[in-house]
Write a protein that holds these residues in place. Structure first.
Motif, short mmCIF file in Angstrom:
data_model
loop_
_atom_site.label_atom_id
_atom_site.label_comp_id
_atom_site.label_asym_id
_atom_site.label_seq_id
_atom_site.Cartn_x
_atom_site.Cartn_y
_atom_site.Cartn_z
N GLU A 143 -5.12 19.15 11.12
CA GLU A 143 -4.19 19.94 10.32
C GLU A 143 -3.04 19.10 9.78
OE1 GLU A 143 -1.38 23.80 10.87
OE2 GLU A 143 -3.12 23.65 12.19
N PHE A 144 -2.48 18.23 10.62
CA PHE A 144 -1.36 17.41 10.17
C PHE A 144 -1.81 16.46 9.05
CE2 PHE A 144 1.32 13.62 10.30
CZ PHE A 144 2.56 14.19 10.12
N GLU A 145 -2.96 15.81 9.26
CA GLU A 145 -3.44 14.84 8.27
C GLU A 145 -3.74 15.52 6.93
OE1 GLU A 145 -4.22 14.74 11.41
OE2 GLU A 145 -3.97 12.66 12.08
N SER A 146 -4.40 16.70 6.99
CA SER A 146 -4.70 17.35 5.71
C SER A 146 -3.42 17.86 5.07
CB SER A 146 -5.72 18.46 5.91
OG SER A 146 -5.21 19.46 6.76
N GLY A 147 -2.46 18.27 5.89
CA GLY A 147 -1.16 18.69 5.36
C GLY A 147 -0.45 17.54 4.66
N MET A 148 -0.60 16.35 5.22
CA MET A 148 0.01 15.18 4.59
C MET A 148 -0.65 14.88 3.24
SD MET A 148 2.61 13.60 5.80
CE MET A 148 3.64 14.56 6.92
N LEU A 149 -1.96 15.06 3.17
CA LEU A 149 -2.63 14.85 1.89
C LEU A 149 -2.10 15.83 0.85
CD1 LEU A 149 -4.69 13.63 0.01
CD2 LEU A 149 -6.47 15.01 1.09
N MET A 150 -1.96 17.10 1.26
CA MET A 150 -1.40 18.08 0.32
C MET A 150 0.00 17.66 -0.13
SD MET A 150 -3.81 20.25 0.01
CE MET A 150 -5.02 18.99 0.44
N SER A 151 0.81 17.18 0.81
CA SER A 151 2.17 16.76 0.47
C SER A 151 2.16 15.56 -0.48
CB SER A 151 2.94 16.41 1.75
OG SER A 151 4.27 16.07 1.47
N ALA A 152 1.10 14.75 -0.38
CA ALA A 152 1.02 13.55 -1.23
C ALA A 152 0.64 13.90 -2.66
CB ALA A 152 0.01 12.56 -0.66
N ILE A 153 -0.11 14.98 -2.85
CA ILE A 153 -0.65 15.23 -4.19
C ILE A 153 -0.09 16.47 -4.87
CG2 ILE A 153 -2.81 14.01 -3.68
CD1 ILE A 153 -4.20 16.65 -3.33
N GLU A 154 0.56 17.36 -4.10
CA GLU A 154 1.00 18.60 -4.74
C GLU A 154 2.32 18.41 -5.47
OE1 GLU A 154 1.11 22.12 -2.31
OE2 GLU A 154 2.21 23.17 -3.88
N THR A 155 2.39 18.91 -6.69
CA THR A 155 3.60 18.73 -7.50
C THR A 155 4.48 19.97 -7.52
OG1 THR A 155 2.39 19.45 -9.46
CG2 THR A 155 2.48 17.07 -9.04
N ILE A 203 0.82 -1.23 0.00
CA ILE A 203 0.00 0.00 0.00
C ILE A 203 0.85 1.27 0.00
CG2 ILE A 203 -1.93 -1.20 1.13
CD1 ILE A 203 -1.35 0.52 3.62
N SER A 204 2.14 1.13 0.35
CA SER A 204 2.99 2.34 0.35
C SER A 204 3.10 2.95 -1.04
CB SER A 204 4.39 2.01 0.88
OG SER A 204 5.12 1.24 -0.06
N GLY A 205 2.97 2.12 -2.07
CA GLY A 205 3.16 2.63 -3.42
C GLY A 205 1.91 3.25 -4.03
N ILE A 206 0.81 3.23 -3.30
CA ILE A 206 -0.45 3.75 -3.87
C ILE A 206 -0.34 5.26 -4.10
CG2 ILE A 206 -2.86 4.24 -3.26
CD1 ILE A 206 -3.01 1.46 -2.00
N PRO A 207 -0.61 5.70 -5.34
CA PRO A 207 -0.55 7.13 -5.64
C PRO A 207 -1.93 7.78 -5.49
CG PRO A 207 -0.78 5.90 -7.68
CD PRO A 207 -0.87 4.89 -6.54
N PHE A 208 -1.91 9.05 -5.17
CA PHE A 208 -3.17 9.77 -4.97
C PHE A 208 -3.35 10.92 -5.95
CE2 PHE A 208 -2.14 7.81 -0.84
CZ PHE A 208 -3.25 6.98 -0.73
N GLY A 209 -2.50 11.00 -6.94
CA GLY A 209 -2.67 12.03 -7.95
C GLY A 209 -1.56 13.07 -7.91
N ASP A 210 -1.54 13.90 -8.93
CA ASP A 210 -0.54 14.96 -9.07
C ASP A 210 -1.28 16.25 -9.42
OD1 ASP A 210 1.95 13.23 -8.98
OD2 ASP A 210 0.91 12.32 -10.67
N PHE A 211 -1.26 17.17 -8.49
CA PHE A 211 -2.05 18.39 -8.68
C PHE A 211 -1.19 19.63 -8.45
CE2 PHE A 211 -4.97 15.09 -7.32
CZ PHE A 211 -5.98 15.19 -8.25
N SER A 212 -1.53 20.69 -9.16
CA SER A 212 -0.88 21.97 -8.92
C SER A 212 -1.47 22.62 -7.67
CB SER A 212 -1.08 22.89 -10.12
OG SER A 212 -2.45 23.25 -10.20
N ARG A 213 -0.73 23.53 -7.08
CA ARG A 213 -1.21 24.26 -5.91
C ARG A 213 -2.52 25.00 -6.22
NH1 ARG A 213 0.92 26.78 -1.12
NH2 ARG A 213 2.20 24.90 -1.06
N ASP A 214 -2.60 25.61 -7.40
CA ASP A 214 -3.81 26.35 -7.77
C ASP A 214 -5.05 25.47 -7.71
OD1 ASP A 214 -2.38 28.59 -8.16
OD2 ASP A 214 -2.43 28.54 -10.36
N LEU A 215 -4.90 24.26 -8.27
CA LEU A 215 -6.05 23.37 -8.30
C LEU A 215 -6.42 22.93 -6.89
CD1 LEU A 215 -7.83 22.10 -10.51
CD2 LEU A 215 -6.39 20.07 -10.39
N ILE A 216 -5.42 22.66 -6.08
CA ILE A 216 -5.67 22.26 -4.70
C ILE A 216 -6.37 23.38 -3.95
CG2 ILE A 216 -4.57 21.71 -2.51
CD1 ILE A 216 -2.42 20.20 -4.13
#
Lengths: 480, 480
Positions: free
Chosen positions: B253-265, B225-238
Motif C-alpha cells: 500500500e505504501f509503495e503504490s501510494g508513493m507511485l500515485m504521489s509521484a504521478i498525480e497532478t 536518479i532523484s530527478g527521474i520523472p514518471f509522468g503527470d496524470f490526472s486522478r481520473d486517468l489513474i
C-alpha cells in the motif's frame, strides 16, 4: 494554478477599455497628476550628495545608513564572449524589494491599481508604476518618511485576507546590478480599496495599449506583468474554441497568433526538458567569477567630482542628482544615478514554426547574474558600441534587426521604454519585435534556441531564468 | 518531455529483476570487483600531501595546479536561524562536473550502466556510482592520467547520436561546498556499448532495491536518479488504470501510494504557484551574505599538522589522506578530505492528505547555497549537536522522528547512506522516511510546507530548488 485564475488574467488582457478609467481620459488624468506636483531634478557634484559619501577605505559610494544601495567595484573573469576579464563599477543592493500590484474585479474583470509615479531619472518625470514599489530600506522606513501607500495589503500578516495571483523573485539588469532581485507580486483584493489621487484602475488590455506608447509604463510594471500566465491548452482544445468563436480579423493575425503561442502547450520545436538541457550545457561550459573590489581598484574608470566614468566614455557613468518631488514620501533628497552614454536596443525575432510563433532566445552572460547565464532577447546591446567596424565583433542578428527596424511589414512592435527611474537617469532602449520571413534560417548558433511564448512564461514562473530585458519585451505583447 | 520517455523510466522502476545482472549475483560481482583491486587509504599529515599546500598568504589549502578544489574560509552573516554570523572552512570547487549515466534498452526495459567505483572516503571502499563521475579538471586531464571511461558518450560533439533523457544542474551540500553544482545527466544510447569489467547494467527497480541496503549506492547515483520523472496524470486517468489492473497486495500500500504521489497532478494541498509564493516570501525575508576569507582568518578553528578543526571539536574537520587504488586512472595520490565528527540524520515525514501522500518540506538556509534557501527534508541535522539539552534550541520535528525511528509500523524507509567519497571521509547519515499518523498536525511552522512527490519532482526539474539531502531521500523511494 487553477485555470480560472489564468482565465481571469486573459479576460482582463482582452478587455481593451476600462470600467473605471477610459483610454481617452487616461492621458488627461496622467498630465493632471504631473501638473499637480513640483519636480526639480538637478545634477550635483558628489560632494553635494549629503548623506552619500565615498568610503575612506574602498572609495565605494555609500549611504551613511549603510542601507539603500552602494556603487561598488567588481572584478570579473569569464570564458564567455570576447573579453576574458575586466573590472567595472556596479550597483550593490542586496535587499529584495516589493514590486506589488493590487488587482480587483470590477464587473467581473480584473483591474490593476496603477500609480502615476515620479522618479528622479524618469523621462517625462511621471510613468505608471505598480501599486507598491518599495525597497526594504524604503518600507522599513530607514529614511524616516511616511510608509509607502498600500504597503499594508502586502504585509504577511494581512495577506491571508487576499488571494496571491503571482509571487516571484525576478532579476534586474545584470550589467548594472550585482545579483539584484525584486519580489514581483500581484494580489487580488475582494474588498473596497480606497483610491488615492495618484492611482487609477486599469485592465491588463489597457496596460498593453499603453505599452504601445514610449515611456509610459515603467520597468517595474513591465517586469511584474510579464509573468502573468494565460493558461495551458492543447491544440485540440484551442481549435475547438476557435471553431465556436467568430474568426479574427486578418489584421489581428499576429496578435491572435501570439495568444496561441502564449497558451498552447504542444507543437513546440523543443520540449521544456530539451531547453533545460541546452541551458545546462551552456552553464556547465561557461564560468563566471566575480570578486568584490573597492571602487578605487576598478581599472580604466575615473572618479571625478561629478562622474564615475570609463576612461574612453563607454558604457555608462555614475552621476549625482538632487531631487525635489512634492508628492513623494520625502520631498527632497540627493542620490547617485546611473546614466547610460549610448542608445540601446532589445529585440526579439519571432517566426511561425509548426503553426505556432516561436521566439529566438539567447543565453546571455552578464557580470551581475546570480547564475552565470539568463535567457535574453535575440538582440540586447548598446548599439553605439557595436556598430559595424567600431568593435572587433558584433552581436548575432544585430544587422538583421537594424536592417528591418523601419519596415512596417515585419516590425510587429516598436517603442522606446525606460529603465527604472530610481536608479537610471533618463535611460531608454528601443524595444522591438520583428517577424522573420520564411527564409530565416531555423538553425541557430549554439547559444540561441527557439521557444514559444508559453514556454517563456513557464520559465518566468520558476524564476532565475529570463532576464529583465526579455521580460520587458514579453510584457508588451498584446492579443487583440 | 513526451510521456513515452517517462513511461520508459516507470517501466524500468517497476522491473525488479535485471536482464543482465540478477539481484542474487550482484553482491558476488560487487565483492569480486572489490577483491580485484588493492586499496590503501592512510591518514597523513598535511605536509605529506605532495601537490597540496597551504597558500602563504591566505593559508587556504590548495592544489599546486590551482585546479581540483581548495579548502578556503568564508565569513557568513544572516538573519536566518539562531546564529547571526560565523566563519567556517568550506570546499571551493567552482567547476561544474559530470554525473552521467548511460541508459540502454534491453528487451524493451531501460537499464543503467553503473560502476563499481572506489573512492578514498568510501565506507566499504566500493560503492555503485554513475557511469561517468568526473570533475572538469578530471576530464580535461589536469592530472595527466587516462581519460575517464565512457567520457566520449557525454561530450557535446558525440551527444547528438544519443537521446538526452535528463540533464540538470543540481547542488551539492551547502554546509560544506561553496555554491557547488554538478551536471546530472542521463543519456540513452541505441547502439552496443562495450561493458568494462567494473561496470554492470541494472534496471531502476534494481537500483531502488539496492538502496534498501546501507552504503551501496553512492551519493552521485542518488542525485542523478532523484530527478527521474514518471509522468503527470490526472486522478481520473489513474483511477482508470487502476480499475483495469489487478489490485495491489495490501503490504504494498505504501509503495503504490508513493507511485500515485509521484504521478498525480491533482489533489495536492497547495498549487505549484502557492509553493513558489511561499518560497519567494521566505527568500525575501532572509538574507545571506557570504564573504570569502583566508583560512587563517576563520575564527574558532585551528590548523594543526593533521587537522583543520573547530576548537570544541564540533561539526567536521579536514584531514589529509594518501590513497592507493589500483583500478583508478591514477594509482596513487594524496588529497584533503572532510571528516564529519558526528552522526547525522535526514528524514522526511509523509502523510496521506486528500488521498495523496504529501511530504513535509523545509526551507533551509546553508552558507554555501547559491540562492539563500533550498528545499530540504523535514529534518536534516547533525544529531550529536542537537540532542536535547545540548544546545539552546533544537530543530522542529527532530523529537518526533527520533521517538519513532525504531517503530516498524511507521518507518517506511531506513538506511545509512554515504556522502561522496571523493570529498568526505567515511561519512554516513541515517536516511529515514516516517509516515505520520492521523493526529499529526497539518498546520506547519512558517518555513515548512506540504508537497506531493510529483511537485518535488517538478521542482527538481527546474534546478536550484531541492537540496542534495532531499534528493537523496527521494532517490530511495520505490514503487513495488
Amino acid at each position: 494554478m487553477n485555470q480560472s485564475l489564468q482565465q481571469g488574467f486573459l479576460r482582463s488582457a482582452l478587455t481593451k477599455e476600462g470600467h473605471l478609467m477610459t483610454n481617452e481620459s487616461f492621458f488627461t488624468w496622467m498630465n493632471k497628476r504631473k501638473a499637480s506636483v513640483t519636480v526639480n531634478i538637478d545634477r550635483v557634484a558628489f560632494d553635494q550628495l549629503g548623506q552619500w559619501h565615498f568610503d575612506a577605505k574602498t572609495s565605494n559610494l555609500v549611504h551613511e545608513s549603510g542601507k539603500f544601495f552602494a556603487i561598488e567595484g567588481i572584478r570579473v573573469s569569464t570564458n564567455w564572449g570576447h573579453v576574458p576579464s575586466w573590472s567595472q563599477p556596479i550597483i550593490n543592493q542586496s535587499e529584495i524589494g516589493f514590486l506589488g500590484i493590487i488587482a480587483r474585479k470590477f464587473d467581473g474583470v480584473l483591474h490593476f491599481l496603477m500609480q502615476a509615479k515620479i522618479e528622479p531619472g524618469n523621462i517625462n518625470f511621471v510613468q505608471l508604476s505598480p501599486t507598491l514599489q518599495a525597497t526594504k530600506s524604503n518600507y522599513t522606513r530607514v529614511h524616516k518618511g511616511n510608509p509607502p501607500n498600500y504597503l499594508d495589503y502586502f504585509l504577511k500578516e494581512n495577506r491571508a485576507r487576499h488571494t496571491v495571483l503571482l509571487d516571484q523573485l525576478q532579476s534586474e539588469q545584470g550589467a548594472r546590478f550585482l545579483r539584484k532581485r525584486n519580489r514581483n507580486i500581484i494580489i487580488e483584493v475582494n474588498e473596497d480599496v480606497p483610491l488615492l489621487e495618484d492611482f487609477c484602475w486599469l485592465t491588463l488590455g489597457q496596460i498593453h495599449h499603453l505599452l504601445g506608447f514610449d515611456n509610459v509604463i515603467n520597468m517595474d510594471t513591465r517586469t511584474v506583468i510579464s509573468g502573468i500566465p494565460f493558461g495551458d491548452f492543447s491544440r485540440d482544445l484551442i481549435d475547438f474554441y476557435n471553431s465556436i468563436q467568430p474568426s479574427l480579423a486578418p489584421n489581428l493575425e499576429f496578435e491572435s497568433g501570439m495568444l496561441m503561442s502564449a497558451i498552447e502547450t504542444e507543437n513546440h520545436l523543443h520540449s521544456i526538458e530539451t531547453i533545460i538541457s541546452w541551458f545546462t550545457e551552456l552553464k556547465s561550459m561557461y564560468e563566471l567569477q566575480v570578486e568584490s573590489i573597492g571602487l578605487s581598484e576598478v581599472q580604466d574608470w575615473n572618479i571625478t567630482d561629478r562622474h564615475i566614468e570609463q576612461k574612453d566614455g563607454k558604457y555608462f557613468r555614475v552621476i549625482g542628482v538632487r531631487a525635489e518631488i512634492a508628492n513623494r514620501e520625502v520631498r527632497a533628497w540627493t542620490q547617485p544615478l546611473v546614466e547610460s552614454v549610448q542608445e540601446g536596443i532589445i529585440a526579439f525575432i519571432v517566426k511561425k514554426i509548426n503553426g505556432v510563433y516561436h521566439f529566438v532566445v539567447q543565453a546571455k552572460l552578464e557580470a551581475g547574474n546570480l547564475d552565470i547565464l539568463e535567457m535574453a532577447p535575440t538582440v540586447q546591446c548598446l548599439t553605439g558600441n557595436y556598430r559595424k567596424g567600431y568593435n572587433e565583433y558584433e552581436p548575432a542578428f544585430l544587422d538583421y534587426v537594424l536592417a528591418r527596424q523601419e519596415d512596417p511589414k515585419v516590425v510587429k512592435y516598436s517603442t522606446f521604454q525606460s529603465e527604472e527611474g530610481g536608479r537610471f537617469y533618463q535611460e531608454q532602449n528601443r524595444n522591438i519585435i520583428i517577424e522573420a520571413d520564411d527564409s530565416f534560417d531555423e538553425d541557430l548558433p549554439d547559444n540561441y534556441i527557439w521557444m514559444t511564448l508559453n514556454q517563456l512564461k513557464t520559465f518566468i514562473k520558476y524564476n532565475n531564468y529570463l532576464n529583465i530585458q526579455a521580460r520587458s519585451l514579453i510584457s508588451a505583447i498584446k492579443f487583440i
